[in-house]
Design a protein around this motif. Sequence first.
Motif, short mmCIF file in Angstrom:
data_model
loop_
_atom_site.label_atom_id
_atom_site.label_comp_id
_atom_site.label_asym_id
_atom_site.label_seq_id
_atom_site.Cartn_x
_atom_site.Cartn_y
_atom_site.Cartn_z
N MET A 70 0.82 -1.29 -0.55
CA MET A 70 -0.05 0.04 0.19
C MET A 70 0.94 1.32 -0.01
SD MET A 70 -3.23 -0.85 2.82
CE MET A 70 -2.01 -2.55 2.51
N ARG A 81 -2.66 -2.88 9.66
CA ARG A 81 -3.63 -2.51 10.29
C ARG A 81 -3.32 -1.18 11.23
NH1 ARG A 81 -9.95 -5.07 11.92
NH2 ARG A 81 -10.92 -2.66 11.80
N LEU A 109 -8.84 6.08 0.06
CA LEU A 109 -9.07 4.21 -1.21
C LEU A 109 -7.22 3.31 -0.23
CD1 LEU A 109 -9.17 5.49 -4.54
CD2 LEU A 109 -11.09 5.01 -3.37
N ALA A 110 -6.30 3.98 0.20
CA ALA A 110 -5.65 2.57 0.87
C ALA A 110 -5.77 2.19 1.99
CB ALA A 110 -3.68 3.73 0.48
N LYS A 158 -8.44 -0.44 2.19
CA LYS A 158 -7.70 -1.62 1.87
C LYS A 158 -7.25 -1.78 3.73
CE LYS A 158 -6.08 -1.06 -3.10
NZ LYS A 158 -4.78 -0.57 -3.48
N ARG A 201 -9.89 -3.92 5.80
CA ARG A 201 -9.77 -4.93 5.97
C ARG A 201 -8.83 -5.70 6.00
NH1 ARG A 201 -11.59 -2.57 0.39
NH2 ARG A 201 -9.32 -3.80 -0.45
N LEU A 202 -7.95 -5.43 6.75
CA LEU A 202 -6.87 -6.10 7.08
C LEU A 202 -7.62 -6.89 9.18
CD1 LEU A 202 -3.17 -4.49 6.63
CD2 LEU A 202 -4.11 -6.91 5.27
#
Length: 115
Positions: free
Chosen positions: A1, A24, A62-63, A66, A69-70
Motif C-alpha cells: 500500500m 492495520r 482508498l489505501a 484496504k 480490511r486487514l
Amino acid sequence: MTFRLHQGVLVLMRFHKVEGPFCRGCGTTYFRELTARTLWQGWWSPLSLVLFTPGTLIANRLALAKVNRLPEPSGGHARPQTGAPVLRRATSLAVLLPVAWVIWVIANIINDVTS
C-alpha cells in the motif's frame, strides 16, 4: 500500500509517499499523519487546491479502505499507536480556510449575477 503527502507552495509543489506492507495499526497511523499534513500544507498553490490535494486525499482514503480490511495484529507484537483521528487534529482545521474562500467566491458571484 502507498500513503501520500502533498505540499503546495505558491507555484511549487512537493510530493512524498510512504510505501510498504503495513499492518492495520501502522497503516492507520500513516493515513492519519499524512492526510492531516496534506490538509494543512496541500492547498497553498492554485493547482494544488483544485487538483493535487483532492487527489491525494482520495488516494489515501482508498489505501485506508484496504488497510481496514486487514485483521487486527495478533501474536507478540505491540499494537502501534494510531494517534488522534484526522479531523480531531489541530492542523486539519486549516482546511476550513480554502472552504471559506470558495464559499466567499461563490457568494460574490451570486451577488454580482443577481444585482
